[in-house]
Design a protein around this motif. Sequence first.
Motif, mmCIF file in Angstrom:
data_model
loop_
_atom_site.group_PDB
_atom_site.id
_atom_site.type_symbol
_atom_site.label_atom_id
_atom_site.label_comp_id
_atom_site.label_asym_id
_atom_site.label_seq_id
_atom_site.Cartn_x
_atom_site.Cartn_y
_atom_site.Cartn_z
ATOM 1 N N VAL A 194 0.862 -1.182 0.000
ATOM 2 C CA VAL A 194 0.000 0.000 0.000
ATOM 3 C C VAL A 194 0.901 1.234 0.000
ATOM 4 C CG1 VAL A 194 -1.941 -1.120 1.156
ATOM 5 C CG2 VAL A 194 -0.150 -0.002 2.519
ATOM 6 N N SER A 195 0.351 2.343 -0.413
ATOM 7 C CA SER A 195 1.125 3.583 -0.487
ATOM 8 C C SER A 195 1.615 4.005 0.891
ATOM 9 C CB SER A 195 0.270 4.708 -1.081
ATOM 10 O OG SER A 195 -0.135 4.396 -2.397
ATOM 11 N N GLY A 196 2.906 4.396 0.954
ATOM 12 C CA GLY A 196 3.500 4.864 2.207
ATOM 13 C C GLY A 196 3.943 3.778 3.146
ATOM 14 N N GLN A 197 3.900 2.542 2.733
ATOM 15 C CA GLN A 197 4.255 1.430 3.611
ATOM 16 C C GLN A 197 5.771 1.323 3.768
ATOM 17 O OE1 GLN A 197 2.626 -2.284 2.250
ATOM 18 N NE2 GLN A 197 4.019 -3.527 3.521
ATOM 19 N N SER A 198 6.188 0.911 4.962
ATOM 20 C CA SER A 198 7.598 0.597 5.203
ATOM 21 C C SER A 198 7.812 -0.885 4.926
ATOM 22 C CB SER A 198 7.990 0.915 6.646
ATOM 23 O OG SER A 198 7.888 2.312 6.882
ATOM 24 N N VAL A 199 8.858 -1.182 4.177
ATOM 25 C CA VAL A 199 9.109 -2.565 3.765
ATOM 26 C C VAL A 199 10.541 -2.940 4.107
ATOM 27 C CG1 VAL A 199 7.394 -2.518 1.930
ATOM 28 C CG2 VAL A 199 9.748 -1.823 1.449
ATOM 29 N N LEU A 205 6.770 -6.889 -3.954
ATOM 30 C CA LEU A 205 5.813 -5.784 -3.974
ATOM 31 C C LEU A 205 4.714 -5.999 -5.003
ATOM 32 C CD1 LEU A 205 8.372 -2.848 -3.721
ATOM 33 C CD2 LEU A 205 7.217 -4.078 -1.868
ATOM 34 N N ALA A 206 5.067 -6.518 -6.179
ATOM 35 C CA ALA A 206 4.075 -6.715 -7.244
ATOM 36 C C ALA A 206 4.544 -7.824 -8.174
ATOM 37 C CB ALA A 206 3.853 -5.408 -8.015
ATOM 38 N N GLN A 207 3.590 -8.361 -8.953
ATOM 39 C CA GLN A 207 3.898 -9.488 -9.830
ATOM 40 C C GLN A 207 3.114 -9.332 -11.131
ATOM 41 O OE1 GLN A 207 5.836 -12.562 -8.939
ATOM 42 N NE2 GLN A 207 5.739 -12.675 -11.172
ATOM 43 N N LEU A 208 3.836 -9.556 -12.256
ATOM 44 C CA LEU A 208 3.165 -9.616 -13.547
ATOM 45 C C LEU A 208 2.689 -11.052 -13.790
ATOM 46 C CD1 LEU A 208 5.517 -7.444 -15.812
ATOM 47 C CD2 LEU A 208 3.396 -6.756 -14.672
ATOM 48 N N ARG A 209 1.672 -11.178 -14.633
ATOM 49 C CA ARG A 209 1.109 -12.503 -14.913
ATOM 50 C C ARG A 209 2.124 -13.366 -15.648
ATOM 51 N NH1 ARG A 209 -4.232 -12.608 -18.346
ATOM 52 N NH2 ARG A 209 -2.722 -12.256 -20.048
ATOM 53 N N LEU A 210 2.305 -14.617 -15.128
ATOM 54 C CA LEU A 210 3.215 -15.581 -15.750
ATOM 55 C C LEU A 210 2.411 -16.466 -16.701
ATOM 56 C CD1 LEU A 210 5.267 -16.594 -12.576
ATOM 57 C CD2 LEU A 210 5.882 -14.936 -14.345
ATOM 58 N N ASN A 211 2.828 -16.519 -17.936
ATOM 59 C CA ASN A 211 2.104 -17.306 -18.936
ATOM 60 C C ASN A 211 2.608 -18.754 -18.933
ATOM 61 O OD1 ASN A 211 0.544 -15.062 -19.734
ATOM 62 N ND2 ASN A 211 2.273 -14.299 -20.941
ATOM 63 N N ASP A 212 3.563 -19.098 -19.793
ATOM 64 C CA ASP A 212 4.103 -20.456 -19.857
ATOM 65 C C ASP A 212 5.445 -20.577 -19.182
ATOM 66 O OD1 ASP A 212 5.406 -18.863 -21.633
ATOM 67 O OD2 ASP A 212 5.553 -20.377 -23.208
ATOM 68 N N GLU A 213 5.887 -19.524 -18.550
ATOM 69 C CA GLU A 213 7.208 -19.553 -17.938
ATOM 70 C C GLU A 213 7.318 -20.605 -16.846
ATOM 71 O OE1 GLU A 213 5.496 -16.840 -18.505
ATOM 72 O OE2 GLU A 213 6.709 -15.462 -19.691
ATOM 73 N N PRO A 214 6.376 -20.772 -15.924
ATOM 74 C CA PRO A 214 6.516 -21.833 -14.908
ATOM 75 C C PRO A 214 6.524 -23.243 -15.514
ATOM 76 C CG PRO A 214 4.917 -20.184 -14.214
ATOM 77 C CD PRO A 214 5.215 -19.901 -15.648
ATOM 78 N N GLY A 283 6.535 5.087 -1.640
ATOM 79 C CA GLY A 283 5.786 6.285 -1.963
ATOM 80 C C GLY A 283 4.366 5.962 -2.392
ATOM 81 N N ILE A 284 3.837 6.729 -3.315
ATOM 82 C CA ILE A 284 2.477 6.545 -3.802
ATOM 83 C C ILE A 284 2.480 5.524 -4.945
ATOM 84 C CG2 ILE A 284 0.458 7.699 -4.769
ATOM 85 C CD1 ILE A 284 1.206 8.578 -1.939
ATOM 86 N N ARG A 285 1.576 4.539 -4.862
ATOM 87 C CA ARG A 285 1.472 3.504 -5.891
ATOM 88 C C ARG A 285 0.973 4.110 -7.197
ATOM 89 N NH1 ARG A 285 -2.965 0.377 -7.062
ATOM 90 N NH2 ARG A 285 -3.965 1.011 -5.104
ATOM 91 N N GLN A 286 1.641 3.750 -8.296
ATOM 92 C CA GLN A 286 1.327 4.315 -9.606
ATOM 93 C C GLN A 286 0.694 3.311 -10.570
ATOM 94 O OE1 GLN A 286 1.807 7.586 -10.170
ATOM 95 N NE2 GLN A 286 2.599 7.800 -8.084
ATOM 96 N N ILE A 287 0.395 2.079 -10.132
ATOM 97 C CA ILE A 287 -0.178 1.047 -11.003
ATOM 98 C C ILE A 287 -1.441 0.499 -10.364
ATOM 99 C CG2 ILE A 287 2.073 0.434 -11.954
ATOM 100 C CD1 ILE A 287 2.019 -2.032 -10.096
ATOM 101 N N ASP A 288 -2.196 -0.211 -11.165
ATOM 102 C CA ASP A 288 -3.418 -0.860 -10.694
ATOM 103 C C ASP A 288 -3.425 -2.322 -11.133
ATOM 104 O OD1 ASP A 288 -4.650 1.411 -9.468
ATOM 105 O OD2 ASP A 288 -5.050 2.194 -11.487
ATOM 106 N N THR A 297 8.113 0.709 -16.895
ATOM 107 C CA THR A 297 7.054 1.577 -16.360
ATOM 108 C C THR A 297 7.249 1.801 -14.857
ATOM 109 O OG1 THR A 297 5.492 0.780 -18.027
ATOM 110 C CG2 THR A 297 4.570 1.853 -16.083
ATOM 111 N N PHE A 298 7.186 3.089 -14.453
ATOM 112 C CA PHE A 298 7.374 3.448 -13.039
ATOM 113 C C PHE A 298 6.224 2.921 -12.212
ATOM 114 C CE2 PHE A 298 6.488 6.805 -9.777
ATOM 115 C CZ PHE A 298 7.481 6.425 -8.885
ATOM 116 N N VAL A 299 6.569 2.204 -11.113
ATOM 117 C CA VAL A 299 5.563 1.595 -10.249
ATOM 118 C C VAL A 299 5.431 2.354 -8.941
ATOM 119 C CG1 VAL A 299 4.912 -0.501 -9.000
ATOM 120 C CG2 VAL A 299 5.922 -0.669 -11.288
ATOM 121 N N VAL A 300 6.528 2.536 -8.209
ATOM 122 C CA VAL A 300 6.506 3.183 -6.907
ATOM 123 C C VAL A 300 7.933 3.576 -6.548
ATOM 124 C CG1 VAL A 300 6.836 1.080 -5.526
ATOM 125 C CG2 VAL A 300 5.584 3.014 -4.541
ATOM 126 N N THR A 301 8.070 4.612 -5.678
ATOM 127 C CA THR A 301 9.395 5.018 -5.214
ATOM 128 C C THR A 301 9.674 4.403 -3.851
ATOM 129 O OG1 THR A 301 10.847 6.903 -4.755
ATOM 130 C CG2 THR A 301 8.552 7.127 -4.097
#
Length: 478
Positions: A194-199, A205-214, A283-288, A297-301
């Motif tokens: 979430v935006s502003g979270q300490s990690v 943080l995020a994952q793109l869809r895996l097609n046939d890679e696995p 920082g502030i999340r820039q993707i959905d 593509t910039f996702v978050v700082t």
Amino acid sequence: MFIGSVGAWLPKTTLDAMHMSWQAGFATLSLIYGIGAIFSLVMVLLGAGFAAQVFGDRVRSGGLITRGHGIRARQIRKTVANWKSDQVGWRMKEPLKKQAGSNHAGNGLRHAVVQQRHARWLSDRAITISAILLSTLCQTIAAAAAEPAQIVSTMRAGLQDWQPTLDAVGNLRAERGVNLAFEASGIVSKINFVSGQSVAAGDVLAQLRLNDEPGRLAQLKAQARFASVSLARDARLLQSKTTSNAVVDQDQSNLLALMGQIDAQQAMIAEKTLAAPFAGQLGIRQIDLGEFLTQGTFVVTLQSLDPIDVDFYIPQQQLRDLRVGMQAIVTVDGWGDRAFTGKLQAITPQVDQASRTVVVRAQIENHDHALIPGMFASVRVGIGVVQHHVTLPISAISATTYGSTVYVIRNTGKDRIAHQLLVTTGPERGDQVAILSGLSPGEEVVTAGQLKLHEGTPVVVNNAVQPDFAAHPQLPQE
């Protein structure tokens, strides 16, 4: 009626000024009339004294004439006394008549003396009253011409510590800070923050869809296991001399090739996974979720805020005054007078040829995360030895053709008088100026209103409003 209608639309300051002007006009007119009346009365009394003096002179002149008859009368009385023993004949009748005339002259003389004394008394009283009235007139004129007291504000001059400093401006930056982005293209399938979270470092943080890679990865791993088993079996056969070395070498080559394909497939999967490279604050999340992203593509700082650095620039002439490890005081507009303490961490070993400046970095502790990257900061580095100077507001200094001056207050009985002093000024800091000579600590110095003063002007002190006197003033926040 007119004043009431005017006062309804005039401001209060204007009405006060008009009221003071009318009062001053009435006071001046009354003073002129009073002086004229006293002057007329003095002239009348002086005229009366002059007339009495003239009358007395005339009486004195008449007394001189009569005084001759008085002398003759005394001679006659003496002759009569000498002739008392003789017979009184017809020859004495004429002297007796003269004696009677002399007695009459003596009575006239006494009357003239009384008149003379009365005239002298009138003359003395007229002169005395005229002198008193003339003195009163002079005092009235002197009081009217006396300079009115001026209203000023003052403060006591005191000693303060002056640390020679090097002032500069710079920008805050995180010790570690990145803008996170995916290395591959794809559709967002997972968002784990979430935006502003300490990690922490390594958090996904995020994952793109895996097609046939696995599936491809599992296939390669199975082939690698089979290649490993074949290599082990052929190695045993080689020991019994039932196979050749070429077969064993081929098995090793196949296994290594499959392991390399597995690494490549895992790398492709990793490009579709976004993980935190270090601990910090997002920082502030820039993707959905479900959004298609292209590569980069910039996702978050992600910023590491404690500690935090400030980079500032100094002229090359001041480079000799700085050393790594020196203390630095940092202030930012967002926190007012709060000062953050740090130390110089590094000095760039190169001068910018365009600006002839050197970049210096200081590191500041930032436990409460009050400072964030990108803030504009003022940096003050203490150099040299602490000095002690008499300190005044800059507004207390008057610049003249022969130097800088201040006005101090002297008590002369019931009055307070402004006295001008010539001073030598030193360095300035904020609203303050150091006085090097000409003024002692504890002196009461005029800080506002000195433009109305000159040597010997009476003053009235009103310290309801004081000028700014901050060593490090802050810009007003809009």
